[in-house]
Design an enzyme around this catalytic site. Structure first.
Site, PDB file in Angstrom:
ATOM      1  N   ALA A  55       9.439   4.074  27.264  1.00 49.76           N
ATOM      2  CA  ALA A  55       8.605   5.259  27.087  1.00 49.76           C
ATOM      3  C   ALA A  55       8.810   6.233  28.239  1.00 49.76           C
ATOM      4  CB  ALA A  55       7.137   4.858  26.989  1.00 49.76           C
ATOM      5  N   GLY A 100       9.918  -0.232  26.307  1.00 53.54           N
ATOM      6  CA  GLY A 100      10.116   0.196  24.924  1.00 53.54           C
ATOM      7  C   GLY A 100      11.559   0.151  24.486  1.00 53.54           C
ATOM      8  N   GLU A 103      11.975  -3.285  23.350  1.00 54.51           N
ATOM      9  CA  GLU A 103      11.210  -3.418  22.111  1.00 54.51           C
ATOM     10  C   GLU A 103      11.995  -2.837  20.935  1.00 54.51           C
ATOM     11  OE1 GLU A 103       6.543  -3.466  23.148  1.00 54.51           O
ATOM     12  OE2 GLU A 103       7.563  -1.616  23.720  1.00 54.51           O
TER      13      GLU A 103
END
Length: 253
Positions: A55, A100, A103
């Site tokens: 992010a 992220g 992820e």
């Protein structure tokens, strides 16, 4: 290459950080792939030394609590979109995949990595926890105890270590071009391409849905997926090719 679609991440200055605009673009692109006829989708980065830095914290620090919650919800939705794509997906991790970014890679079906890549769910080092599916997908990939260790410590690991724990499917020495994982992803994709595409997609559906339920329910899901492949022309072609001792010519019908 025909049958392979590539998703190219190219936010150079921000190291492919998942900011508002980048996230919206990615969600629109992934949404368009849901009905695509591609056999395999490869996610790769065009930014040297990085897959996705996670992010965009420069944007996150300016958000209030409600805005932060909405943003993470959108991130989670993107990862769900990727995981729900009907065709096999491969993340080619040639550099850092952190927070992220990892992820995103975990939302893919398969992962290749360069030995020099760095991967980790580092959220606890920032006072956070994985919020875009990492706390759920990492345990399902490497096992609960090891996932806890990696998340509790925020540790980063390289490609070879990631292979050793089953976080990636293949790890390879980085090349001079910096795209060894991408090239290995293409090798893997080419192994999938000759197989019957409907059967591959239904295999993915059976496994993804079955892993979430008890064995009896999972067997019912497998039976349902199997029943859908029986009437296909590809199944008939596979049987004919076997009897005629020739390679099958699948059409995805």
């Amino acid at each position: 290459m025909e049958g392979i679609v590539e998703v190219l991440m190219c936010r150079h200055k921000a190291r492919n950080a998942l900011g508002h605009v980048f996230l919206s673009q990615m969600m629109n692109l992934v949404s368009s792939l849901a009905n695509d006829s591609a056999h395999v989708v490869v996610f790769r980065s065009l930014v040297p030394g990085v897959f996705c830095a996670g992010a965009d914290l420069k944007e996150r620090v300016l958000m209030n609590h409600a805005e932060s919650d909405r943003f993470v919800h959108r991130l989670r939705s993107l990862m769900t979109q990727i995981a729900s794509l009907p065709m096999p997906t491969i993340a080619a991790v040639d550099g850092a995949a952190l927070g992220g970014g990892l992820e995103l890679a975990l939302a893919c079906d398969l992962r290749t990595a360069a030995h020099s890549a760095q991967m980790g769910l580092i959220e606890t080092t920032r006072g956070l926890l994985p919020g875009a599916g990492g706390s759920q997908r990492l345990p399902r990939t490497v096992g609960l105890s090891l996932a806890k260790e990696l998340i509790f410590t925020g540790r980063r690991i390289g490609g070879q270590a990631a292979l050793g724990i089953g976080l990636v499917n293949r790890a390879i020495e980085q090349n001079q071009s910096g795209d060894a994982a991408y090239r290995e992803a293409l090798v893997l994709a080419r192994e999938i391409l000759p197989q019957a595409p409907i059967a591959v997609r239904l295999s993915k559906e059976a496994m993804n849905r079955g892993i979430e339920v008890d064995m009896s329910s999972a067997m019912a899901i497998e039976r349902m997926c199997y029943s859908r492949v029986i009437p296909t022309r590809d199944r008939q072609e596979g049987m004919a090719a076997f009897l005629e001792k020739r390679p099958p010519r699948y059409t995805g019908e």
